[in-house]
Motif scaffolding. Structure first.
Motif, PDB file in Angstrom:
ATOM      1  N   ASN A 182      27.511  37.810  41.336  1.00  0.00           N
ATOM      2  CA  ASN A 182      29.100  38.268  41.726  1.00  0.00           C
ATOM      3  C   ASN A 182      29.893  37.219  41.018  1.00  0.00           C
ATOM      4  O   ASN A 182      31.066  37.204  41.295  1.00  0.00           O
ATOM      5  N   ALA A 183      29.445  36.213  40.380  1.00  0.00           N
ATOM      6  CA  ALA A 183      30.268  35.161  39.638  1.00  0.00           C
ATOM      7  C   ALA A 183      31.129  35.700  38.608  1.00  0.00           C
ATOM      8  O   ALA A 183      32.175  35.213  38.186  1.00  0.00           O
ATOM      9  N   VAL A 184      30.722  36.950  38.210  1.00  0.00           N
ATOM     10  CA  VAL A 184      31.528  37.857  37.229  1.00  0.00           C
ATOM     11  C   VAL A 184      31.386  39.233  37.677  1.00  0.00           C
ATOM     12  O   VAL A 184      30.431  39.744  38.186  1.00  0.00           O
ATOM     13  N   ASP A 185      32.477  40.069  37.405  1.00  0.00           N
ATOM     14  CA  ASP A 185      32.374  41.471  37.760  1.00  0.00           C
ATOM     15  C   ASP A 185      31.511  42.394  36.664  1.00  0.00           C
ATOM     16  O   ASP A 185      31.310  43.439  37.111  1.00  0.00           O
ATOM     17  N   GLY A 186      31.824  41.933  35.637  1.00  0.00           N
ATOM     18  CA  GLY A 186      30.919  42.688  34.465  1.00  0.00           C
ATOM     19  C   GLY A 186      30.755  42.025  33.203  1.00  0.00           C
ATOM     20  O   GLY A 186      30.917  40.821  33.053  1.00  0.00           O
ATOM     21  N   SER A 197      30.691  45.900  38.394  1.00  0.00           N
ATOM     22  CA  SER A 197      30.559  46.163  39.635  1.00  0.00           C
ATOM     23  C   SER A 197      31.120  47.449  40.350  1.00  0.00           C
ATOM     24  O   SER A 197      31.065  47.753  41.703  1.00  0.00           O
ATOM     25  N   LYS A 198      32.125  47.910  39.581  1.00  0.00           N
ATOM     26  CA  LYS A 198      32.796  49.261  40.043  1.00  0.00           C
ATOM     27  C   LYS A 198      33.023  49.947  38.936  1.00  0.00           C
ATOM     28  O   LYS A 198      32.729  49.562  37.824  1.00  0.00           O
ATOM     29  N   ASP A 215      44.073  43.422  30.426  1.00  0.00           N
ATOM     30  CA  ASP A 215      44.461  42.765  31.890  1.00  0.00           C
ATOM     31  C   ASP A 215      43.257  42.275  32.685  1.00  0.00           C
ATOM     32  O   ASP A 215      43.455  42.077  33.983  1.00  0.00           O
ATOM     33  N   ALA A 216      42.072  41.957  31.891  1.00  0.00           N
ATOM     34  CA  ALA A 216      40.894  41.468  32.575  1.00  0.00           C
ATOM     35  C   ALA A 216      41.009  40.138  32.304  1.00  0.00           C
ATOM     36  O   ALA A 216      41.456  39.506  31.272  1.00  0.00           O
ATOM     37  N   ALA A 217      39.819  39.596  32.948  1.00  0.00           N
ATOM     38  CA  ALA A 217      39.594  37.892  32.739  1.00  0.00           C
ATOM     39  C   ALA A 217      38.377  37.754  31.981  1.00  0.00           C
ATOM     40  O   ALA A 217      37.281  37.729  32.744  1.00  0.00           O
ATOM     41  N   PRO A 218      38.128  37.383  30.555  1.00  0.00           N
ATOM     42  CA  PRO A 218      37.154  37.007  30.108  1.00  0.00           C
ATOM     43  C   PRO A 218      36.520  35.572  30.224  1.00  0.00           C
ATOM     44  O   PRO A 218      37.512  35.004  30.266  1.00  0.00           O
ATOM     45  N   ILE A 219      35.412  35.474  30.345  1.00  0.00           N
ATOM     46  CA  ILE A 219      34.843  34.221  30.754  1.00  0.00           C
ATOM     47  C   ILE A 219      33.591  33.879  29.467  1.00  0.00           C
ATOM     48  O   ILE A 219      32.580  35.019  29.671  1.00  0.00           O
ATOM     49  N   ALA A 248      39.565  48.213  34.612  1.00  0.00           N
ATOM     50  CA  ALA A 248      38.885  47.204  34.273  1.00  0.00           C
ATOM     51  C   ALA A 248      40.410  45.883  34.517  1.00  0.00           C
ATOM     52  O   ALA A 248      39.824  44.690  34.630  1.00  0.00           O
ATOM     53  N   ALA A 249      41.263  46.331  34.975  1.00  0.00           N
ATOM     54  CA  ALA A 249      42.500  45.188  35.019  1.00  0.00           C
ATOM     55  C   ALA A 249      42.134  44.353  36.379  1.00  0.00           C
ATOM     56  O   ALA A 249      41.385  44.841  37.517  1.00  0.00           O
ATOM     57  N   GLY A 250      42.227  43.010  36.106  1.00  0.00           N
ATOM     58  CA  GLY A 250      42.030  42.196  37.165  1.00  0.00           C
ATOM     59  C   GLY A 250      40.405  41.691  37.468  1.00  0.00           C
ATOM     60  O   GLY A 250      40.106  40.811  38.145  1.00  0.00           O
ATOM     61  N   LEU A 251      39.639  42.308  36.698  1.00  0.00           N
ATOM     62  CA  LEU A 251      38.201  41.863  36.847  1.00  0.00           C
ATOM     63  C   LEU A 251      37.708  40.972  35.925  1.00  0.00           C
ATOM     64  O   LEU A 251      38.458  40.713  34.757  1.00  0.00           O
ATOM     65  N   THR A 252      36.861  40.244  36.044  1.00  0.00           N
ATOM     66  CA  THR A 252      36.281  38.976  35.174  1.00  0.00           C
ATOM     67  C   THR A 252      35.032  39.753  34.521  1.00  0.00           C
ATOM     68  O   THR A 252      34.104  40.223  35.071  1.00  0.00           O
ATOM     69  N   PHE A 253      34.969  39.585  33.163  1.00  0.00           N
ATOM     70  CA  PHE A 253      33.763  39.921  32.480  1.00  0.00           C
ATOM     71  C   PHE A 253      33.156  38.701  31.605  1.00  0.00           C
ATOM     72  O   PHE A 253      34.102  37.905  30.997  1.00  0.00           O
ATOM     73  N   ARG A 254      31.900  38.781  31.498  1.00  0.00           N
ATOM     74  CA  ARG A 254      31.284  37.723  30.604  1.00  0.00           C
ATOM     75  C   ARG A 254      31.549  38.176  29.385  1.00  0.00           C
ATOM     76  O   ARG A 254      31.027  39.417  28.845  1.00  0.00           O
TER      77      ARG A 254
END
Ligand code: LMR
Length: 332
Positions: free
Chosen positions: A204-208, A156-157, A186-190, A165-171
């Protein structure tokens, strides 16, 4: 032929189990082929080609039914369903076999392969072919590899450097290596299944997320992600898999015909993968719905530096000789 070993080892078991196969003349053998992607993708088109070739080669003795778009099973359930006999063929990404073998994690290592030629060289090498056997102890048989292509990062950015990518959530797919890859940023993988990705991005439940051009295009991720970084940072390929019980239970001649059909369908699908990576990227660019970010050499080097420590983390479970052999396939 590539599948001779399978045909030979299956011979004895086949004699024992053939009695349980319905008479060919009356009752065709059914192969349910379940997958999660759209029809107009390397995997979707390969599956349809396989269906046609099986009909031709077996004269209708074997019927293939293709279930695209997670209609029958998602990738998280399909292998369990296969062991229960509810589906006979699938082609999950190599990232989704973690519960069955660790060695296939090799293919998730970031920046391991430079392009599909290198991937092809490694997969066709004795070591690459041997890795198809890695799920055998679990009642599954790897019948061959299928390409999709190199993964890109969407978000989304704008992502130009790893710090973005730091701090963003990624599927991510269900892979420990991919989890470690995003943690290294330092991103959050889901971990989520493929069928959920569009909705996760749209709301926007995840950022990328990371995926190939053909998946980003056919599932319309580009319509809900304003930026795609052409990172080519990892590979998304598949292993076509069946259950040992089903495969060994086929009459010898039928197994040979199905194996031949698959070899041909895979060659076709692998060519489609190369074409789609170019064609679908172009369609995404022309849509004007998203900005494609190209990295300079210096920017790309930063991504390599940030992600590469993942190799060492997984060296123990994957095996150093496999990593070295795969990497050296970049320089034939
Ligand atoms: C994904 O889950 O992102 C992909 O594995 C889907 C696929 O099968 O290509």
């Amino acid at each position: 032929m590539k599948m001779n070993w399978l045909l030979m080892t299956a011979g004895l078991a086949a004699t024992a189990i053939a009695a349980s196969i319905p008479a060919l003349a009356d009752d065709p053998i059914l192969i349910k082929f379940a997958h999660v992607v759209a029809e107009n993708t390397p995997k979707g088109l390969m599956a349809e080609r396989f269906k046609e070739l099986v009909a031709e080669k077996t004269g209708g003795d074997v019927v293939v039914q293709v279930f695209p778009n997670s209609q029958l099973f998602g990738d998280d359930k399909v292998l369990e369903a296969m062991l229960l006999g509810d589906v006979q063929l699938a082609a999950p990404t190599l990232s989704k076999f973690g519960r069955y073998t660790e060695v296939l994690e090799l293919y998730d290592l970031p920046f391991l392969f430079e392009d599909l030629d290198a991937v092809e060289r490694f997969q066709q090498s004795p070591l690459g072919q041997e890795m198809l056997h890695s799920v055998e102890g679990k009642g599954l048989i790897g019948l061959g590899y299928l390409h999709n292509g190199m993964k890109q990062l969407s978000a989304s950015k704008p992502l130009r450097t790893p710090e973005d990518a730091a701090g963003l959530t990624f599927r991510i797919m269900s892979s420990e290596v991919l989890e470690a890859q995003f943690e290294a940023l330092d991103a959050a993988p889901i971990k989520k299944s493929f069928s959920e990705v569009f909705m996760l991005l749209q709301t926007n439940a995840v950022d990328g997320q990371e995926n190939t051009w053909s998946n980003i295009y056919s599932k319309k991720f580009y319509e809900v992600q304003p930026y795609i970084t052409e990172s080519n940072h990892g590979l998304l390929d598949y292993m076509v898999v069946t259950s040992a019980e089903f495969w060994n239970g086929l009459p010898d001649e039928t197994r040979e015909q199905v194996a031949e059909a698959l070899d041909e369908a895979l060659a076709y699908g692998n060519q489609i993968a190369r074409d789609k990576a170019i064609e679908d990227k172009r369609k995404i660019a022309e849509s004007g719905r998203t900005e494609i970010i190209e990295l300079s050499d210096a920017e790309r080097a930063q991504w390599v530096e940030a992600m590469k420590p993942v190799w060492q983390q997984f060296e123990g479970q994957i095996g150093r000789e496999r990593i070295e052999a795969a990497y050296s396939a970049n320089r034939p």
